[in-house]
Design a protein around this motif. Structure first.
Motif, PDB file in Angstrom:
ATOM      1  N   PHE A  61       0.836  -1.196   0.000  1.00 50.66           N
ATOM      2  CA  PHE A  61       0.000   0.000   0.000  1.00 50.66           C
ATOM      3  C   PHE A  61       0.880   1.259   0.000  1.00 50.66           C
ATOM      4  O   PHE A  61       0.681   2.178  -0.798  1.00 50.66           O
ATOM      5  N   LEU A  62       1.870   1.264   0.896  1.00 52.64           N
ATOM      6  CA  LEU A  62       2.714   2.456   1.040  1.00 52.64           C
ATOM      7  C   LEU A  62       3.535   2.704  -0.228  1.00 52.64           C
ATOM      8  O   LEU A  62       3.762   3.846  -0.615  1.00 52.64           O
ATOM      9  N   GLU A  63       3.926   1.623  -0.894  1.00 54.89           N
ATOM     10  CA  GLU A  63       4.681   1.749  -2.137  1.00 54.89           C
ATOM     11  C   GLU A  63       3.821   2.416  -3.219  1.00 54.89           C
ATOM     12  O   GLU A  63       4.265   3.342  -3.899  1.00 54.89           O
ATOM     13  N   LEU A  64       2.575   1.960  -3.317  1.00 59.20           N
ATOM     14  CA  LEU A  64       1.671   2.538  -4.322  1.00 59.20           C
ATOM     15  C   LEU A  64       1.348   3.999  -3.969  1.00 59.20           C
ATOM     16  O   LEU A  64       1.265   4.863  -4.839  1.00 59.20           O
ATOM     17  N   ARG A  65       1.207   4.257  -2.696  1.00 57.02           N
ATOM     18  CA  ARG A  65       0.930   5.634  -2.254  1.00 57.02           C
ATOM     19  C   ARG A  65       2.102   6.551  -2.612  1.00 57.02           C
ATOM     20  O   ARG A  65       1.927   7.652  -3.115  1.00 57.02           O
ATOM     21  N   GLU A  66       3.302   6.036  -2.397  1.00 57.46           N
ATOM     22  CA  GLU A  66       4.532   6.791  -2.703  1.00 57.46           C
ATOM     23  C   GLU A  66       4.600   7.113  -4.195  1.00 57.46           C
ATOM     24  O   GLU A  66       5.052   8.180  -4.590  1.00 57.46           O
ATOM     25  N   PHE A  70      -2.671   6.665  -5.730  1.00 57.78           N
ATOM     26  CA  PHE A  70      -4.016   6.810  -5.164  1.00 57.78           C
ATOM     27  C   PHE A  70      -4.586   8.203  -5.423  1.00 57.78           C
ATOM     28  O   PHE A  70      -3.882   9.204  -5.292  1.00 57.78           O
ATOM     29  N   LEU A  71      -5.846   8.220  -5.797  1.00 56.39           N
ATOM     30  CA  LEU A  71      -6.554   9.491  -5.960  1.00 56.39           C
ATOM     31  C   LEU A  71      -6.756  10.108  -4.570  1.00 56.39           C
ATOM     32  O   LEU A  71      -6.714  11.319  -4.392  1.00 56.39           O
ATOM     33  N   GLU A  72      -7.018   9.243  -3.625  1.00 61.44           N
ATOM     34  CA  GLU A  72      -7.111   9.630  -2.217  1.00 61.44           C
ATOM     35  C   GLU A  72      -6.826   8.384  -1.402  1.00 61.44           C
ATOM     36  O   GLU A  72      -6.973   7.279  -1.892  1.00 61.44           O
ATOM     37  N   TRP A  73      -6.461   8.601  -0.152  1.00 62.63           N
ATOM     38  CA  TRP A  73      -6.283   7.474   0.747  1.00 62.63           C
ATOM     39  C   TRP A  73      -6.589   7.972   2.158  1.00 62.63           C
ATOM     40  O   TRP A  73      -6.594   9.180   2.406  1.00 62.63           O
ATOM     41  N   ALA A  74      -6.873   7.061   3.075  1.00 65.95           N
ATOM     42  CA  ALA A  74      -7.140   7.456   4.453  1.00 65.95           C
ATOM     43  C   ALA A  74      -6.866   6.271   5.364  1.00 65.95           C
ATOM     44  O   ALA A  74      -6.868   5.116   4.911  1.00 65.95           O
ATOM     45  N   GLY A  82      -7.551   3.057   0.102  1.00 67.05           N
ATOM     46  CA  GLY A  82      -7.241   4.045  -0.925  1.00 67.05           C
ATOM     47  C   GLY A  82      -7.931   3.734  -2.242  1.00 67.05           C
ATOM     48  O   GLY A  82      -8.240   2.584  -2.540  1.00 67.05           O
ATOM     49  N   THR A  83      -8.172   4.803  -3.017  1.00 67.92           N
ATOM     50  CA  THR A  83      -8.801   4.646  -4.337  1.00 67.92           C
ATOM     51  C   THR A  83      -7.714   4.656  -5.403  1.00 67.92           C
ATOM     52  O   THR A  83      -7.051   5.683  -5.592  1.00 67.92           O
ATOM     53  N   PRO A  84      -7.504   3.533  -6.084  1.00 71.70           N
ATOM     54  CA  PRO A  84      -6.509   3.530  -7.159  1.00 71.70           C
ATOM     55  C   PRO A  84      -6.870   4.581  -8.222  1.00 71.70           C
ATOM     56  O   PRO A  84      -8.011   4.659  -8.671  1.00 71.70           O
ATOM     57  N   ARG A  85      -5.890   5.425  -8.534  1.00 63.56           N
ATOM     58  CA  ARG A  85      -6.155   6.597  -9.364  1.00 63.56           C
ATOM     59  C   ARG A  85      -6.468   6.281 -10.839  1.00 63.56           C
ATOM     60  O   ARG A  85      -7.421   6.814 -11.402  1.00 63.56           O
ATOM     61  N   SER A  86      -5.655   5.378 -11.452  1.00 63.06           N
ATOM     62  CA  SER A  86      -5.679   5.282 -12.911  1.00 63.06           C
ATOM     63  C   SER A  86      -7.046   4.897 -13.474  1.00 63.06           C
ATOM     64  O   SER A  86      -7.548   5.546 -14.406  1.00 63.06           O
ATOM     65  N   LYS A  87      -7.682   3.865 -12.917  1.00 62.47           N
ATOM     66  CA  LYS A  87      -8.967   3.396 -13.469  1.00 62.47           C
ATOM     67  C   LYS A  87     -10.027   4.494 -13.385  1.00 62.47           C
ATOM     68  O   LYS A  87     -10.840   4.656 -14.298  1.00 62.47           O
ATOM     69  N   VAL A  88     -10.028   5.234 -12.272  1.00 62.57           N
ATOM     70  CA  VAL A  88     -11.039   6.286 -12.085  1.00 62.57           C
ATOM     71  C   VAL A  88     -10.842   7.349 -13.165  1.00 62.57           C
ATOM     72  O   VAL A  88     -11.781   7.741 -13.871  1.00 62.57           O
ATOM     73  N   GLU A  89      -9.600   7.798 -13.324  1.00 60.62           N
ATOM     74  CA  GLU A  89      -9.338   8.875 -14.286  1.00 60.62           C
ATOM     75  C   GLU A  89      -9.628   8.422 -15.719  1.00 60.62           C
ATOM     76  O   GLU A  89     -10.204   9.180 -16.495  1.00 60.62           O
ATOM     77  N   GLU A  90      -9.260   7.178 -16.036  1.00 57.03           N
ATOM     78  CA  GLU A  90      -9.496   6.669 -17.403  1.00 57.03           C
ATOM     79  C   GLU A  90     -11.001   6.631 -17.702  1.00 57.03           C
ATOM     80  O   GLU A  90     -11.440   7.085 -18.757  1.00 57.03           O
ATOM     81  N   ILE A 104     -15.262   9.733   4.913  1.00 60.21           N
ATOM     82  CA  ILE A 104     -15.394  11.191   4.804  1.00 60.21           C
ATOM     83  C   ILE A 104     -14.069  11.885   4.504  1.00 60.21           C
ATOM     84  O   ILE A 104     -14.011  12.783   3.664  1.00 60.21           O
ATOM     85  N   GLN A 105     -12.999  11.456   5.196  1.00 56.85           N
ATOM     86  CA  GLN A 105     -11.697  12.091   4.940  1.00 56.85           C
ATOM     87  C   GLN A 105     -11.362  11.991   3.453  1.00 56.85           C
ATOM     88  O   GLN A 105     -10.940  12.956   2.832  1.00 56.85           O
ATOM     89  N   GLY A 106     -11.561  10.785   2.890  1.00 59.10           N
ATOM     90  CA  GLY A 106     -11.272  10.560   1.475  1.00 59.10           C
ATOM     91  C   GLY A 106     -12.167  11.426   0.590  1.00 59.10           C
ATOM     92  O   GLY A 106     -11.709  12.036  -0.384  1.00 59.10           O
ATOM     93  N   ALA A 107     -13.450  11.485   0.955  1.00 59.24           N
ATOM     94  CA  ALA A 107     -14.405  12.255   0.144  1.00 59.24           C
ATOM     95  C   ALA A 107     -14.007  13.735   0.113  1.00 59.24           C
ATOM     96  O   ALA A 107     -14.078  14.390  -0.937  1.00 59.24           O
ATOM     97  N   LEU A 108     -13.547  14.248   1.255  1.00 61.40           N
ATOM     98  CA  LEU A 108     -13.168  15.663   1.290  1.00 61.40           C
ATOM     99  C   LEU A 108     -11.924  15.918   0.424  1.00 61.40           C
ATOM    100  O   LEU A 108     -11.821  16.960  -0.222  1.00 61.40           O
TER     101      LEU A 108
END
Ligand code: 5GP
Length: 197
Positions: A61-66, A70-74, A82-90, A104-108
């Motif tokens: 997890f920390l490697e991917l975060r680095e 992630f679009l966001e993580w909490a 965490g929400t993996p960024r690439s699929k969401v953006e694509e 909520i933290q992630g949503a904000l």
């Protein structure tokens, strides 16, 4: 260029019924992409890797975060999510709508990056009912249950950060409201390219 898809963010206390609502929405709107979160918590009975969550070690997890993956993580109840960024953006870029079921933290965080997203808060009819639902799930330890109930009180104070709130007392009514919100949001002129030719 496609009209970008809608980013729908759903939050609410554990036991509010977000998971059930999202599963029903998946059936009603099969074209929506439902983001699969990564988590470091261990899987519950019946949960499948790649379907319910991407179960990862803390190191992974920390490697991917680095790597800004992630679009966001909490950190929620002592575990990372965490929400993996690439699929969401694509998907959004291709014009597909995307649902994130996150805390909520992630949503904000997402709201800062995508203020045009639709932010929906699901609440249980009462704290007593919430307790009953979490306990009857039978999948959380007594410590986990008490952590989740404690957080619910704090979380409910964030309702005003969201665009919509749905009280999930009856699942049929709650799903009808969620469908109406998605349908109405897709009709907003700001979101659509209208071509009369
Ligand atoms: P659970 O362990 O019950 O599946 O989820 C616990 C909490 O973590 C829920 O409030 C859920 O919405 C949240 N959550 C699940 N995935 C994510 C994620 O990718 N990011 C964030 N910030 N929260 C998440």
């Amino acid at each position: 260029m496609n009209t970008p898809g809608l980013l729908i963010v759903i939050s609410g206390p554990s036991g509010a019924g977000k998971g059930t609502l999202c599963n029903l929405i998946k059936k009603e709107f099969p074209n929506i992409y439902y983001s699969i979160s990564a988590t470091t918590r261990s899987s519950r009975q019946g949960e499948r890797h790649g379907v319910d969550y991407l179960f990862m070690s803390r190191e992974e997890f920390l490697e991917l975060r680095e790597a800004n993956g992630f679009l966001e993580w909490a950190e929620v109840y002592g575990n990372f999510y965490g929400t993996p960024r690439s699929k969401v953006e694509e998907n959004i870029a291709e014009g597909k709508d995307v649902i994130l079921e996150i805390d909520i933290q992630g949503a904000l965080h997402v709201k800062k990056q995508y203020p045009e997203g639709v932010f929906i808060f699901i609440v249980p009819p009462s704290i007593r009912e919430l307790k009953r639902r979490i306990e009857s799930r039978g999948q959380d330890s007594p410590e986990d249950i008490s952590k989740r109930l404690k957080s619910a009180h704090t979380e409910l104070a964030y309702v005003s950060e969201y665009d919509y709130v749905i009280v999930n007392d009856k699942i049929e009514t709650a799903i009808a409201k969620l469908k109406s919100i998605i349908t109405a949001e897709k009709c907003r002129p700001q979101r659509r390219k209208i071509n009369f030719e």
